[in-house]
Design a protein around this motif. Sequence first.
Motif, PDB file in Angstrom:
ATOM      1  N   ASP A 116      19.648 -43.841  -4.670  1.00 31.81           N
ATOM      2  CA  ASP A 116      19.852 -44.136  -6.088  1.00 31.81           C
ATOM      3  C   ASP A 116      19.523 -45.597  -6.389  1.00 31.81           C
ATOM      4  O   ASP A 116      20.224 -46.278  -7.141  1.00 31.81           O
ATOM      5  CB  ASP A 116      21.289 -43.800  -6.506  1.00 31.81           C
ATOM      6  CG  ASP A 116      21.603 -42.329  -6.273  1.00 31.81           C
ATOM      7  OD1 ASP A 116      20.679 -41.503  -6.364  1.00 31.81           O
ATOM      8  OD2 ASP A 116      22.773 -42.005  -5.989  1.00 31.81           O
ATOM      9  N   GLY A 117      18.489 -46.088  -5.719  1.00 33.10           N
ATOM     10  CA  GLY A 117      17.999 -47.438  -5.952  1.00 33.10           C
ATOM     11  C   GLY A 117      18.697 -48.521  -5.163  1.00 33.10           C
ATOM     12  O   GLY A 117      18.291 -49.678  -5.204  1.00 33.10           O
ATOM     13  N   LYS A 118      19.734 -48.165  -4.410  1.00 33.60           N
ATOM     14  CA  LYS A 118      20.481 -49.168  -3.628  1.00 33.60           C
ATOM     15  C   LYS A 118      20.024 -49.120  -2.165  1.00 33.60           C
ATOM     16  O   LYS A 118      19.963 -48.040  -1.576  1.00 33.60           O
ATOM     17  CB  LYS A 118      21.979 -48.839  -3.719  1.00 33.60           C
ATOM     18  CG  LYS A 118      22.872 -49.806  -3.003  1.00 33.60           C
ATOM     19  CD  LYS A 118      24.323 -49.388  -3.148  1.00 33.60           C
ATOM     20  CE  LYS A 118      25.176 -50.124  -2.135  1.00 33.60           C
ATOM     21  NZ  LYS A 118      26.481 -49.553  -1.941  1.00 33.60           N
ATOM     22  N   PRO A 119      19.720 -50.294  -1.572  1.00 29.05           N
ATOM     23  CA  PRO A 119      19.245 -50.274  -0.188  1.00 29.05           C
ATOM     24  C   PRO A 119      20.342 -49.994   0.842  1.00 29.05           C
ATOM     25  O   PRO A 119      21.467 -50.493   0.710  1.00 29.05           O
ATOM     26  CB  PRO A 119      18.678 -51.689   0.009  1.00 29.05           C
ATOM     27  CG  PRO A 119      19.310 -52.522  -1.025  1.00 29.05           C
ATOM     28  CD  PRO A 119      19.719 -51.638  -2.163  1.00 29.05           C
ATOM     29  N   TYR A 120      19.996 -49.200   1.829  1.00 27.60           N
ATOM     30  CA  TYR A 120      20.847 -48.914   2.983  1.00 27.60           C
ATOM     31  C   TYR A 120      20.003 -49.285   4.199  1.00 27.60           C
ATOM     32  O   TYR A 120      18.866 -48.827   4.313  1.00 27.60           O
ATOM     33  CB  TYR A 120      21.249 -47.436   3.045  1.00 27.60           C
ATOM     34  CG  TYR A 120      22.282 -47.054   2.010  1.00 27.60           C
ATOM     35  CD1 TYR A 120      21.958 -46.978   0.656  1.00 27.60           C
ATOM     36  CD2 TYR A 120      23.595 -46.779   2.393  1.00 27.60           C
ATOM     37  CE1 TYR A 120      22.912 -46.649  -0.292  1.00 27.60           C
ATOM     38  CE2 TYR A 120      24.557 -46.442   1.446  1.00 27.60           C
ATOM     39  CZ  TYR A 120      24.206 -46.375   0.117  1.00 27.60           C
ATOM     40  OH  TYR A 120      25.150 -46.041  -0.829  1.00 27.60           O
ATOM     41  N   VAL A 121      20.575 -50.099   5.087  1.00 29.76           N
ATOM     42  CA  VAL A 121      19.787 -50.607   6.211  1.00 29.76           C
ATOM     43  C   VAL A 121      20.425 -50.267   7.555  1.00 29.76           C
ATOM     44  O   VAL A 121      21.556 -49.773   7.612  1.00 29.76           O
ATOM     45  CB  VAL A 121      19.616 -52.147   6.093  1.00 29.76           C
ATOM     46  CG1 VAL A 121      18.832 -52.508   4.848  1.00 29.76           C
ATOM     47  CG2 VAL A 121      20.957 -52.853   6.110  1.00 29.76           C
ATOM     48  N   ASN A 122      19.662 -50.554   8.607  1.00 24.32           N
ATOM     49  CA  ASN A 122      20.095 -50.290   9.986  1.00 24.32           C
ATOM     50  C   ASN A 122      20.606 -48.864  10.125  1.00 24.32           C
ATOM     51  O   ASN A 122      21.682 -48.630  10.681  1.00 24.32           O
ATOM     52  CB  ASN A 122      21.171 -51.304  10.414  1.00 24.32           C
ATOM     53  CG  ASN A 122      20.655 -52.726  10.355  1.00 24.32           C
ATOM     54  OD1 ASN A 122      19.562 -53.003  10.832  1.00 24.32           O
ATOM     55  ND2 ASN A 122      21.408 -53.616   9.734  1.00 24.32           N
ATOM     56  N   LEU A 123      19.861 -47.951   9.600  1.00 26.04           N
ATOM     57  CA  LEU A 123      20.285 -46.555   9.587  1.00 26.04           C
ATOM     58  C   LEU A 123      20.272 -45.946  10.982  1.00 26.04           C
ATOM     59  O   LEU A 123      19.402 -46.234  11.793  1.00 26.04           O
ATOM     60  CB  LEU A 123      19.379 -45.749   8.664  1.00 26.04           C
ATOM     61  CG  LEU A 123      19.419 -46.158   7.196  1.00 26.04           C
ATOM     62  CD1 LEU A 123      18.313 -45.456   6.419  1.00 26.04           C
ATOM     63  CD2 LEU A 123      20.784 -45.860   6.593  1.00 26.04           C
ATOM     64  N   THR A 124      21.246 -45.104  11.212  1.00 25.09           N
ATOM     65  CA  THR A 124      21.319 -44.307  12.433  1.00 25.09           C
ATOM     66  C   THR A 124      21.648 -42.885  11.978  1.00 25.09           C
ATOM     67  O   THR A 124      22.072 -42.685  10.827  1.00 25.09           O
ATOM     68  CB  THR A 124      22.445 -44.802  13.362  1.00 25.09           C
ATOM     69  OG1 THR A 124      23.686 -44.694  12.635  1.00 25.09           O
ATOM     70  CG2 THR A 124      22.227 -46.241  13.810  1.00 25.09           C
ATOM     71  N   ILE A 125      21.488 -41.950  12.859  1.00 28.46           N
ATOM     72  CA  ILE A 125      21.837 -40.567  12.509  1.00 28.46           C
ATOM     73  C   ILE A 125      23.330 -40.497  12.145  1.00 28.46           C
ATOM     74  O   ILE A 125      23.704 -39.859  11.158  1.00 28.46           O
ATOM     75  CB  ILE A 125      21.538 -39.608  13.697  1.00 28.46           C
ATOM     76  CG1 ILE A 125      20.038 -39.614  14.020  1.00 28.46           C
ATOM     77  CG2 ILE A 125      22.047 -38.203  13.407  1.00 28.46           C
ATOM     78  CD1 ILE A 125      19.130 -39.060  12.941  1.00 28.46           C
ATOM     79  N   LYS A 126      24.148 -41.215  12.909  1.00 24.66           N
ATOM     80  CA  LYS A 126      25.589 -41.223  12.628  1.00 24.66           C
ATOM     81  C   LYS A 126      25.870 -41.753  11.215  1.00 24.66           C
ATOM     82  O   LYS A 126      26.648 -41.180  10.460  1.00 24.66           O
ATOM     83  CB  LYS A 126      26.305 -42.087  13.676  1.00 24.66           C
ATOM     84  CG  LYS A 126      27.803 -42.083  13.547  1.00 24.66           C
ATOM     85  CD  LYS A 126      28.446 -42.942  14.634  1.00 24.66           C
ATOM     86  CE  LYS A 126      29.943 -42.950  14.411  1.00 24.66           C
ATOM     87  NZ  LYS A 126      30.534 -44.249  14.362  1.00 24.66           N
ATOM     88  N   ARG A 127      25.225 -42.848  10.878  1.00 32.40           N
ATOM     89  CA  ARG A 127      25.429 -43.466   9.549  1.00 32.40           C
ATOM     90  C   ARG A 127      24.926 -42.533   8.435  1.00 32.40           C
ATOM     91  O   ARG A 127      25.568 -42.400   7.400  1.00 32.40           O
ATOM     92  CB  ARG A 127      24.706 -44.817   9.494  1.00 32.40           C
ATOM     93  CG  ARG A 127      24.871 -45.537   8.180  1.00 32.40           C
ATOM     94  CD  ARG A 127      26.290 -46.041   7.953  1.00 32.40           C
ATOM     95  NE  ARG A 127      26.397 -46.631   6.631  1.00 32.40           N
ATOM     96  CZ  ARG A 127      27.246 -46.245   5.679  1.00 32.40           C
ATOM     97  NH1 ARG A 127      28.124 -45.290   5.923  1.00 32.40           N
ATOM     98  NH2 ARG A 127      27.256 -46.829   4.504  1.00 32.40           N
ATOM     99  N   ILE A 128      23.801 -41.895   8.663  1.00 32.55           N
ATOM    100  CA  ILE A 128      23.264 -40.953   7.666  1.00 32.55           C
ATOM    101  C   ILE A 128      24.243 -39.796   7.455  1.00 32.55           C
ATOM    102  O   ILE A 128      24.489 -39.381   6.319  1.00 32.55           O
ATOM    103  CB  ILE A 128      21.884 -40.401   8.108  1.00 32.55           C
ATOM    104  CG1 ILE A 128      20.830 -41.496   8.051  1.00 32.55           C
ATOM    105  CG2 ILE A 128      21.461 -39.213   7.242  1.00 32.55           C
ATOM    106  CD1 ILE A 128      20.429 -41.924   6.659  1.00 32.55           C
TER     107      ILE A 128
END
Length: 143
Positions: A116-128
């Motif tokens: 929704d236009g907000k950045p999410y970084v350092n993604l991992t499967i767990k975080r997703i």
Amino acid sequence: MEEKILLNILHEAQDKHGYLSEEVLKKISKKHQIPISRLYGIITFHTMFRVKKQGKHILELCGSPSCLLNGAREIERFIEKELNVEIGETTKDKKFSVYKTSCIGCCDGAPAMLIDGKPYVNLTIKRIKEILKELKNASTKRN
Ligand code: FES
């Protein structure tokens, strides 16, 4: 009319309506006396424009080199499997639309995505998993 001005008009229309329907494009075309073919040319060139009704949440996965080298494909496959969609589609329940985008300027936090236009970084499967669970729960509470 300059393309920059046209882009602003199209952005405003998309923000207002959620997407650029044929009806909206015809109105813009008529109001500004711009051939509709030119509008379609612009919106098909720029990936940020949508011509179909969108899901409640828009996920835009970065598909540029830094993210790809840091696991973006695994994130992409997981999201597609988890939401049962492919890139460019909206889930049947209309909660999520999933897209791929070019670099979002968060390379130092790759892999990254916009939700929704907000950045999410350092993604991992767990975080997703956590993010999708939060969004699903938030949607359920509001609906
Ligand atoms: S390459 Fe993904 S944020 Fe830059």
